[in-house]
Design a protein around this motif. Structure first.
Motif, PDB file in Angstrom:
ATOM      1  N   SER A  35       0.811  -1.220   0.000  1.00  0.00           N
ATOM      2  CA  SER A  35       0.000   0.000   0.000  1.00  0.00           C
ATOM      3  C   SER A  35       0.843   1.268   0.000  1.00  0.00           C
ATOM      4  N   CYS A  36       2.031   1.249   0.608  1.00  0.00           N
ATOM      5  CA  CYS A  36       2.949   2.400   0.662  1.00  0.00           C
ATOM      6  C   CYS A  36       2.455   3.563   1.515  1.00  0.00           C
ATOM      7  N   VAL A  37       1.200   3.578   1.916  1.00  0.00           N
ATOM      8  CA  VAL A  37       0.665   4.619   2.797  1.00  0.00           C
ATOM      9  C   VAL A  37      -0.195   3.972   3.883  1.00  0.00           C
ATOM     10  N   ARG A  38      -0.214   4.596   5.056  1.00  0.00           N
ATOM     11  CA  ARG A  38      -1.070   4.121   6.144  1.00  0.00           C
ATOM     12  C   ARG A  38      -2.461   4.696   5.930  1.00  0.00           C
ATOM     13  N   GLY A  39      -3.470   3.871   6.144  1.00  0.00           N
ATOM     14  CA  GLY A  39      -4.837   4.364   6.016  1.00  0.00           C
ATOM     15  C   GLY A  39      -5.837   3.239   5.884  1.00  0.00           C
ATOM     16  N   ARG A  40      -7.055   3.613   5.580  1.00  0.00           N
ATOM     17  CA  ARG A  40      -8.141   2.640   5.422  1.00  0.00           C
ATOM     18  C   ARG A  40      -8.311   2.297   3.948  1.00  0.00           C
ATOM     19  N   LEU A  41      -8.491   1.013   3.694  1.00  0.00           N
ATOM     20  CA  LEU A  41      -8.706   0.539   2.328  1.00  0.00           C
ATOM     21  C   LEU A  41     -10.148   0.840   1.921  1.00  0.00           C
ATOM     22  N   MET A  42     -10.321   1.714   0.947  1.00  0.00           N
ATOM     23  CA  MET A  42     -11.662   2.101   0.500  1.00  0.00           C
ATOM     24  C   MET A  42     -12.207   1.127  -0.536  1.00  0.00           C
ATOM     25  N   GLU A  43     -11.362   0.773  -1.491  1.00  0.00           N
ATOM     26  CA  GLU A  43     -11.795  -0.177  -2.527  1.00  0.00           C
ATOM     27  C   GLU A  43     -10.597  -0.777  -3.226  1.00  0.00           C
ATOM     28  N   VAL A  44     -10.813  -1.926  -3.804  1.00  0.00           N
ATOM     29  CA  VAL A  44      -9.824  -2.560  -4.670  1.00  0.00           C
ATOM     30  C   VAL A  44     -10.428  -2.616  -6.075  1.00  0.00           C
ATOM     31  N   ASN A  45      -9.567  -2.645  -7.050  1.00  0.00           N
ATOM     32  CA  ASN A  45     -10.016  -2.656  -8.441  1.00  0.00           C
ATOM     33  C   ASN A  45     -10.281  -4.099  -8.879  1.00  0.00           C
ATOM     34  N   GLU A  46     -11.540  -4.494  -8.840  1.00  0.00           N
ATOM     35  CA  GLU A  46     -11.896  -5.861  -9.232  1.00  0.00           C
ATOM     36  C   GLU A  46     -11.825  -6.069 -10.742  1.00  0.00           C
ATOM     37  N   ASN A  47     -11.811  -4.989 -11.512  1.00  0.00           N
ATOM     38  CA  ASN A  47     -11.739  -5.106 -12.974  1.00  0.00           C
ATOM     39  C   ASN A  47     -10.439  -5.765 -13.433  1.00  0.00           C
ATOM     40  N   ILE A  48      -9.351  -5.551 -12.681  1.00  0.00           N
ATOM     41  CA  ILE A  48      -8.073  -6.151 -13.098  1.00  0.00           C
ATOM     42  C   ILE A  48      -8.040  -7.655 -12.840  1.00  0.00           C
ATOM     43  N   LEU A  49      -8.966  -8.157 -12.029  1.00  0.00           N
ATOM     44  CA  LEU A  49      -9.053  -9.612 -11.831  1.00  0.00           C
ATOM     45  C   LEU A  49      -9.562 -10.291 -13.093  1.00  0.00           C
ATOM     46  N   HIS A  50     -10.531  -9.659 -13.747  1.00  0.00           N
ATOM     47  CA  HIS A  50     -11.162 -10.237 -14.937  1.00  0.00           C
ATOM     48  C   HIS A  50     -10.370  -9.934 -16.214  1.00  0.00           C
ATOM     49  N   LYS A  51      -9.689  -8.770 -16.225  1.00  0.00           N
ATOM     50  CA  LYS A  51      -8.911  -8.380 -17.400  1.00  0.00           C
ATOM     51  C   LYS A  51      -7.563  -7.802 -16.931  1.00  0.00           C
ATOM     52  N   PRO A  52      -6.613  -8.684 -16.576  1.00  0.00           N
ATOM     53  CA  PRO A  52      -5.328  -8.221 -16.034  1.00  0.00           C
ATOM     54  C   PRO A  52      -4.532  -7.324 -16.982  1.00  0.00           C
ATOM     55  N   SER A  53      -4.798  -7.389 -18.262  1.00  0.00           N
ATOM     56  CA  SER A  53      -4.025  -6.595 -19.220  1.00  0.00           C
ATOM     57  C   SER A  53      -4.215  -5.091 -19.028  1.00  0.00           C
ATOM     58  N   LEU A  66      -3.995  -3.504 -16.382  1.00  0.00           N
ATOM     59  CA  LEU A  66      -2.962  -3.074 -15.439  1.00  0.00           C
ATOM     60  C   LEU A  66      -1.738  -2.581 -16.205  1.00  0.00           C
ATOM     61  N   GLN A  67      -1.438  -3.216 -17.324  1.00  0.00           N
ATOM     62  CA  GLN A  67      -0.297  -2.820 -18.143  1.00  0.00           C
ATOM     63  C   GLN A  67      -0.663  -1.725 -19.142  1.00  0.00           C
ATOM     64  N   GLU A  68      -1.875  -1.777 -19.673  1.00  0.00           N
ATOM     65  CA  GLU A  68      -2.285  -0.813 -20.695  1.00  0.00           C
ATOM     66  C   GLU A  68      -2.562   0.568 -20.121  1.00  0.00           C
ATOM     67  N   LYS A  69      -3.228   0.628 -18.978  1.00  0.00           N
ATOM     68  CA  LYS A  69      -3.621   1.905 -18.374  1.00  0.00           C
ATOM     69  C   LYS A  69      -3.350   1.893 -16.869  1.00  0.00           C
ATOM     70  N   PRO A  70      -2.059   1.859 -16.460  1.00  0.00           N
ATOM     71  CA  PRO A  70      -1.758   1.703 -15.038  1.00  0.00           C
ATOM     72  C   PRO A  70      -2.210   2.856 -14.145  1.00  0.00           C
ATOM     73  N   SER A  71      -2.265   4.072 -14.671  1.00  0.00           N
ATOM     74  CA  SER A  71      -2.643   5.220 -13.832  1.00  0.00           C
ATOM     75  C   SER A  71      -4.138   5.481 -13.792  1.00  0.00           C
ATOM     76  N   THR A  72      -4.893   4.853 -14.673  1.00  0.00           N
ATOM     77  CA  THR A  72      -6.333   5.130 -14.707  1.00  0.00           C
ATOM     78  C   THR A  72      -7.120   3.868 -14.393  1.00  0.00           C
ATOM     79  N   GLU A  73      -7.567   3.151 -15.403  1.00  0.00           N
ATOM     80  CA  GLU A  73      -8.403   1.967 -15.196  1.00  0.00           C
ATOM     81  C   GLU A  73      -7.647   0.797 -14.564  1.00  0.00           C
ATOM     82  N   GLY A  74      -6.327   0.809 -14.632  1.00  0.00           N
ATOM     83  CA  GLY A  74      -5.527  -0.290 -14.102  1.00  0.00           C
ATOM     84  C   GLY A  74      -4.976  -0.047 -12.710  1.00  0.00           C
TER      85      GLY A  74
END
Length: 181
Positions: free
Chosen positions: A113-131, A133-141
């Protein structure tokens, strides 16, 4: 005259650049080149992503799968947040693992996580379409969204690098590898 709009369009900052400040954590947990990027919004919410120099984005690796199952008793997917005070959110430390990325060449990377805090959400979209993460790491990934405590929102960036400092680290790393060759 026809080239002026094109030049103006090239200088318009992206949504991420306009509303987020980029912070970097180089060599997370002492692992060389495993860099993470933290996008901090003005409302103090942090979006955790992979930095451009992370091996998953650099070496043309193929992601086989991504898992938010950290241990037998801890899954980031079980995180359920509700209400104004974000009840039920998992609390994270700087070194808390968020997910594991498995590549087809057998390599495994743990994203922290690199920062202390509460986990608000995880990106479940990268579970179904891992690519993505590589194509758009700063936005949808993105990996996850973390909300630091209000009192700590200024101090969370103390151990992180600015974009300029991070670029200097990457240049030094590149020069060191070319000198060693």
């Amino acid at each position: 005259m026809a080239t002026e709009p094109a030049a103006a369009a090239a200088t318009v900052p992206s949504l991420v650049d306009r509303y987020f400040t980029r912070w970097y954590k180089a060599d997370v947990k002492g692992k060389p080149c495993e860099d993470h990027c933290i996008l901090q919004h003005s409302n103090r919410i942090c979006v955790i992503t992979l930095a451009e120099s992370h091996p998953v984005l650099q070496s043309g690796k193929t992601i086989k799968s991504i898992s938010y199952q950290i241990s037998t008793n801890c899954s980031r997917l079980q995180n359920k947040v509700s209400g104004k005070f974000k009840r039920g959110a998992q609390f994270l430390t700087e070194l808390a693992p968020l997910c594991k990325i498995y590549c087809s060449d057998g390599e495994e990377y743990t994203v922290s996580s690199c920062v202390r805090g509460r986990l608000m959400e995880v990106n479940e979209n990268i579970l179904h379409k891992p690519s993505i993460l590589q194509e758009k790491p700063s936005t949808e990934g993105y990996i996850a969204v973390v909300l630091p405590k209000f009192e700590e929102s200024k101090s969370i960036t103390e151990g992180l690098l600015t974009q300029k400092q991070y670029e200097e680290v990457v240049v030094k790393r590149t020069n060191a590898t070319t000198a060693a060759s």
